[in-house]
Design an enzyme around this catalytic site. Structure first.
Site, PDB file in Angstrom:
ATOM      1  N   ALA A 159       0.845  -1.196   0.000  1.00 27.77           N
ATOM      2  CA  ALA A 159       0.000   0.000   0.000  1.00 27.77           C
ATOM      3  C   ALA A 159       0.874   1.237   0.000  1.00 27.77           C
ATOM      4  O   ALA A 159       2.030   1.180   0.404  1.00 27.77           O
ATOM      5  CB  ALA A 159      -0.897   0.001   1.231  1.00 27.77           C
ATOM      6  N   GLY A 199      11.621  -1.016   8.566  1.00 31.94           N
ATOM      7  CA  GLY A 199      10.196  -1.304   8.664  1.00 31.94           C
ATOM      8  C   GLY A 199       9.338  -0.606   7.643  1.00 31.94           C
ATOM      9  O   GLY A 199       8.119  -0.744   7.647  1.00 31.94           O
ATOM     10  N   GLY A 201       9.163  -1.216   4.583  1.00 34.37           N
ATOM     11  CA  GLY A 201       8.648  -2.128   3.567  1.00 34.37           C
ATOM     12  C   GLY A 201       9.601  -2.402   2.424  1.00 34.37           C
ATOM     13  O   GLY A 201       9.170  -2.798   1.339  1.00 34.37           O
ATOM     14  N   THR A 203      11.984  -4.816   2.135  1.00 37.22           N
ATOM     15  CA  THR A 203      11.978  -6.242   1.845  1.00 37.22           C
ATOM     16  C   THR A 203      10.658  -6.644   1.188  1.00 37.22           C
ATOM     17  O   THR A 203      10.634  -7.386   0.206  1.00 37.22           O
ATOM     18  CB  THR A 203      12.172  -7.043   3.144  1.00 37.22           C
ATOM     19  N   HIS A 204       9.595  -6.101   1.747  1.00 41.35           N
ATOM     20  CA  HIS A 204       8.242  -6.392   1.273  1.00 41.35           C
ATOM     21  C   HIS A 204       8.097  -6.036  -0.212  1.00 41.35           C
ATOM     22  O   HIS A 204       7.613  -6.826  -1.016  1.00 41.35           O
ATOM     23  CB  HIS A 204       7.283  -5.551   2.120  1.00 41.35           C
ATOM     24  N   HIS A 418       2.660  19.576  34.462  1.00 42.71           N
ATOM     25  CA  HIS A 418       3.665  19.500  33.405  1.00 42.71           C
ATOM     26  C   HIS A 418       3.002  19.202  32.055  1.00 42.71           C
ATOM     27  O   HIS A 418       3.193  19.935  31.081  1.00 42.71           O
ATOM     28  CB  HIS A 418       4.682  18.407  33.774  1.00 42.71           C
ATOM     29  N   GLU A 419       2.174  18.169  32.032  1.00 37.94           N
ATOM     30  CA  GLU A 419       1.519  17.814  30.762  1.00 37.94           C
ATOM     31  C   GLU A 419       0.498  18.869  30.364  1.00 37.94           C
ATOM     32  O   GLU A 419       0.316  19.155  29.185  1.00 37.94           O
ATOM     33  CB  GLU A 419       0.856  16.440  30.857  1.00 37.94           C
ATOM     34  N   HIS A 422       2.351  21.547  28.506  1.00 37.45           N
ATOM     35  CA  HIS A 422       2.595  21.142  27.109  1.00 37.45           C
ATOM     36  C   HIS A 422       1.325  21.322  26.284  1.00 37.45           C
ATOM     37  O   HIS A 422       1.359  21.819  25.166  1.00 37.45           O
ATOM     38  CB  HIS A 422       2.971  19.653  27.042  1.00 37.45           C
ATOM     39  N   ASP A 493      12.515  16.668  27.215  1.00 40.61           N
ATOM     40  CA  ASP A 493      12.012  17.894  26.602  1.00 40.61           C
ATOM     41  C   ASP A 493      13.172  18.808  26.224  1.00 40.61           C
ATOM     42  O   ASP A 493      13.215  19.367  25.134  1.00 40.61           O
ATOM     43  CB  ASP A 493      11.113  18.655  27.587  1.00 40.61           C
TER      44      ASP A 493
HETATM   45  P1  ADP Z   1      12.059  -3.214   5.871  1.00 38.80           P
HETATM   46  O1  ADP Z   1      12.622  -4.285   5.010  1.00 38.80           O
HETATM   47  O2  ADP Z   1      12.009  -1.880   5.174  1.00 38.80           O
HETATM   48  O3  ADP Z   1      12.687  -3.110   7.197  1.00 38.80           O
HETATM   49  P2  ADP Z   1       9.780  -4.884   5.788  1.00 38.80           P
HETATM   50  O4  ADP Z   1       9.631  -5.012   4.325  1.00 38.80           O
HETATM   51  O5  ADP Z   1      10.409  -6.016   6.493  1.00 38.80           O
HETATM   52  O6  ADP Z   1      10.535  -3.554   6.142  1.00 38.80           O
HETATM   53  O7  ADP Z   1       8.359  -4.547   6.405  1.00 38.80           O
HETATM   54  C1  ADP Z   1       7.904  -5.139   7.570  1.00 38.80           C
HETATM   55  C2  ADP Z   1       6.449  -5.484   7.430  1.00 38.80           C
HETATM   56  O8  ADP Z   1       5.658  -4.318   7.348  1.00 38.80           O
HETATM   57  C3  ADP Z   1       6.159  -6.283   6.183  1.00 38.80           C
HETATM   58  O9  ADP Z   1       6.144  -7.634   6.478  1.00 38.80           O
HETATM   59  C4  ADP Z   1       4.811  -5.809   5.740  1.00 38.80           C
HETATM   60  O10 ADP Z   1       3.826  -6.682   6.211  1.00 38.80           O
HETATM   61  C5  ADP Z   1       4.606  -4.487   6.419  1.00 38.80           C
HETATM   62  N1  ADP Z   1       4.657  -3.407   5.439  1.00 38.80           N
HETATM   63  C6  ADP Z   1       5.643  -2.503   5.291  1.00 38.80           C
HETATM   64  N2  ADP Z   1       5.355  -1.630   4.319  1.00 38.80           N
HETATM   65  C7  ADP Z   1       4.169  -1.993   3.808  1.00 38.80           C
HETATM   66  C8  ADP Z   1       3.334  -1.486   2.770  1.00 38.80           C
HETATM   67  N3  ADP Z   1       3.688  -0.421   2.057  1.00 38.80           N
HETATM   68  N4  ADP Z   1       2.165  -2.117   2.538  1.00 38.80           N
HETATM   69  C9  ADP Z   1       1.820  -3.185   3.270  1.00 38.80           C
HETATM   70  N5  ADP Z   1       2.546  -3.718   4.254  1.00 38.80           N
HETATM   71  C10 ADP Z   1       3.713  -3.137   4.533  1.00 38.80           C
HETATM   72 ZN    ZN Z   2       7.566  17.075  29.236  1.00 36.71          ZN
HETATM   73 MG    MG Z   3      13.953  -5.677   5.729  1.00 43.57          MG
END
Ligand code: ADP
Ligand code: ZN
Ligand code: MG
Length: 628
Positions: A159, A199, A201, A203-204, A418-419, A422, A493
């Site tokens: 996505a 994270g 995506g 690899t994805h 405090h909060e 902010h 902060d």
């Molecule tokens: P990276 O390799 O960039 O660290 P990954 O490809 O391992 O990240 O992503 C981790 C998980 O996050 C994937 O298994 C996937 O399910 C989800 N994810 C990341 N980006 C997307 C995306 N654009 N659409 C759907 N799922 C995603």
């Molecule tokens: Zn604070």
């Molecule tokens: Mg990865």
């Protein structure tokens, strides 16, 4: 197929045997000794015929009065009183560490080490000759995982990331029908580097390219190539590319390429021959493809800045595709993808969840949905509710709420003000984000939390940055105003405020006295990052002063604002002490002096922690800020 593994064992045994023999010859004492029975020895001692003793553990060597040498073995190492007895009899006693002449530590171990080194050399040279790698241990084999079948993931599962998909479409086309491109004599991109935060995506999406094109996906991680023995990494690279050629058309995916691809020879931490050799091999392999080979090499990194520039030359990773943290629409779509198959209650609005999760990457969002599902399951509910989603988002951001943590009334009061400070700053400062939620429920390392209602912005204006600094300082300002004393709770902060102020001056050209000059930049090395300063001691002092002045000015500004709105601050703090958590709507009601509705369980089940003025991903992961 030859079986060299047998030969090497023979050679190794011969070496060890030879060393052992030498060892025995060397450790045999020069003077001839006779073994003495223990009883004879005792008698000799008692009759005063022993002149000298050398004790090594339970072995005793000695010289008799007549000059003859002997050796004997005691049942156990002699006790202190025994030794004293010998000394009292006029015997000269010496003790020696028992291992001194032990053949094992003295010779055998080094011998084995030498043997192993020879073994490694042998493998290394064989690998260089292009051995087939079928031996007793073929650790030069790449650890690559080959998916003979194309992965099931396709672009439909990815996505957001529309631009990235568009750029990769060409690669898919090529892999689907390479002949078409070869016939035209077109030069096909060889390597594609996916760049983005962890994270996001990478690899994805790489997997999806293989899935779209229906070709095998061969993966390896940069760290697979980092080995102790010189040459092993290089051999593995060679092996990986061999595998790929056999499976063409296909994709090689090297995850975390920065592990091998770091800049060569920057001197820090000594040269790393192994890594350089591996990197060289990778470059050689990429250059060595002939035009007709339909293998695409994809690689991923979140640190493109540390990569060796040679990797980016034409014919290698000359394409870079940025996989950024998703924007609000992307987040909503990613949530939608991962929500399929999960029963959501009617009150769940994924758009709202997307809006409150700026800085979340795909992996975080997937994690969020999973946490929400776990929460619902734990309470044996049929559906995942919006409350689960909120709680899950907080969890992913800062860890589980510490509902059982007992705070003193005093801690609670301080945190509430405090909060509250902010929150008022975030609400009333023109360029600050509004308030999404405030809470004094401890979570993670923080006692309370004000979550701003932030929109994604790519350009931070000067005014907006100044307001951000003021919001960060507002917690401390409220403490000072109300308690006429300050606490240690504003550490984070200050760190945020100071970082922003410093970068405004040294990196973003936002201070009139310093002009549009880049005074410092981040450099990354093998050992970690540091800042390179392009200024003199004199300028350093001026920068320090300017940072302080800038922060002081913002602190005074926010202190004044809170002074003027003291009544509202009191109301917010009182409400927080009563219900612990206020959402945006309740916060506005409190500001207006209206009563809160019935305090329902929902509000009480609060959450949260420290003020997040700017998500780290945005400010650190450079793409967010400034652009060019
Ligand atoms: P990276 O390799 O960039 O660290 P990954 O490809 O391992 O990240 O992503 C981790 C998980 O996050 C994937 O298994 C996937 O399910 C989800 N994810 C990341 N980006 C997307 C995306 N654009 N659409 C759907 N799922 C995603
Ligand atoms: Zn604070
Ligand atoms: Mg990865």
């Amino acid at each position: 197929m030859k079986t060299p593994s047998l030969n090497i064992w023979v050679i190794l045994l011969v070496i060890i045997g030879a060393v052992w023999a030498i060892n025995i010859a060397l450790t045999s004492p020069a003077t001839p000794t006779a073994d003495l029975k223990l009883s004879t020895f005792m008698n000799e001692v008692r009759s005063g015929k022993v002149r000298e003793l050398v004790v090594e553990d339970n072995r005793v060597r000695g010289v008799l009065d007549d000059g003859s040498h002997f050796t004997t073995y005691l049942p156990a190492p002699p006790s202190a009183s025994e030794v004293e007895d010998w000394i009292a009899r006029g015997i000269e006693v010496r003790a020696q560490p028992p291992h001194a002449a032990s053949p094992l530590s003295g010779f055998l171990l080094p011998a084995m080490v030498i043997g192993l080194i020879l073994l490694a050399f042998w493998y290394f040279s064989r690998a260089n000759r292009g051995g087939d790698g079928s031996g007793a241990f073929n650790f030069t084999k790449s650890r690559a995982r080959v998916l003979a079948e194309a992965p099931k993931t396709t672009f439909k599962d990815v996505a957001g990331a529309e631009e990235a998909k568009e750029e990769l479409e060409e690669i898919v086309e090529f892999l689907k029908s390479p002949e078409r491109f070869h016939r035209m004599g077109a030069r096909i991109p060889r390597g594609v580097l996916l760049v983005g935060p962890p994270g996001s995506g990478k690899t994805h999406i790489a997997r999806a390219v293989a899935g779209e094109a229906r070709v095998p996906f061969i993966t390896a991680s940069g760290s697979d190539f980092v080995e102790m023995f010189v040459g092993v990494g290089a051999a593995r690279v060679r092996d990986l590319f061999e595998t790929a050629k056999k499976n063409a058309p296909c994709i090689i995916f090297i995850d975390e390429i920065d592990a091998v691809g770091r800049k060569r020879g920057n001197g820090m931490g000594g040269g790393n021959d192994e890594r350089e050799q591996t990197l060289n091999q990778l470059l050689v392999e990429m250059d060595g493809f002939d035009k007709e080979t339909s293998v695409i090499v994809m690689a991923a990194t979140n640190r493109p800045d540390v990569l060796d520039p040679a990797l980016m030359r034409p014919g290698r990773f000359d394409r870079q595709v940025a996989i950024d943290a998703p924007d609000v629409r992307g987040r909503e779509q990613i949530l939608r993808i991962h929500a399929s198959g999960k029963p959501l209650a009617d009150d769940v609005d994924l758009g709202v969840v997307a809006r409150r999760t700026p800085g979340f990457v795909g992996a975080d969002l997937e994690n969020l949905l999973n946490e929400a599902a776990l929460l619902a399951a734990r309470e044996r509910r049929r559906k995942i509710t919006m409350k689960d989603m909120e709680e899950a988002a907080d969890r992913v951001m800062m860890g589980p709420a510490k509902k059982s943590m007992v705070l003193t009334e005093f801690d609670k009061r301080i945190t509430a003000y405090h909060e509250g400070g902010h929150a008022l700053a975030a609400h009333y400062l023109e360029h600050a984000d509004g308030v999404h939620k405030i809470t004094i429920m401890p979570r993670g390392r923080a006692l309370g939390f004000m979550m701003p209602d932030r929109e994604d912005v790519l350009h931070w204006t000067r005014k907006r940055l100044l307001d951000q600094i003021a919001v960060a300082l507002a917690g401390r300002a409220a403490e000072e105003l109300v308690f006429e004393d300050v606490t240690t709770g504003a550490e984070n902060d200050f760190r945020q405020a100071t970082e922003l102020a410093r970068r405004m001056i040294t990196e973003w050209g936002m201070h009139p006295d310093f002009g549009q000059v880049a005074y410092q930049e981040r450099q990354d090395t093998f050992l970690g990052g540091y800042e390179v300063r392009h200024y003199s001691e004199e300028t350093a002092r001026r920068i320090d002063e300017a940072v302080k002045d800038l922060i002081d000015a913002q602190y005074q500004r926010i202190l004044q604002l809170l002074r003027d709105r003291r009544a509202e601050l009191e109301r917010v703090a009182a409400a927080l002490l009563e219900v612990e958590t206020l959402n945006a709507e309740q916060f506005l009601r409190v500001l207006a002096g209206e009563p809160l509705e019935e305090t329902d369980a929902e509000t009480r089940s609060g959450r949260d922690s420290e003020t997040q003025v700017i998500p780290k991903a945005r400010i650190r992961g450079e793409p967010g800020l400034g652009g060019v």
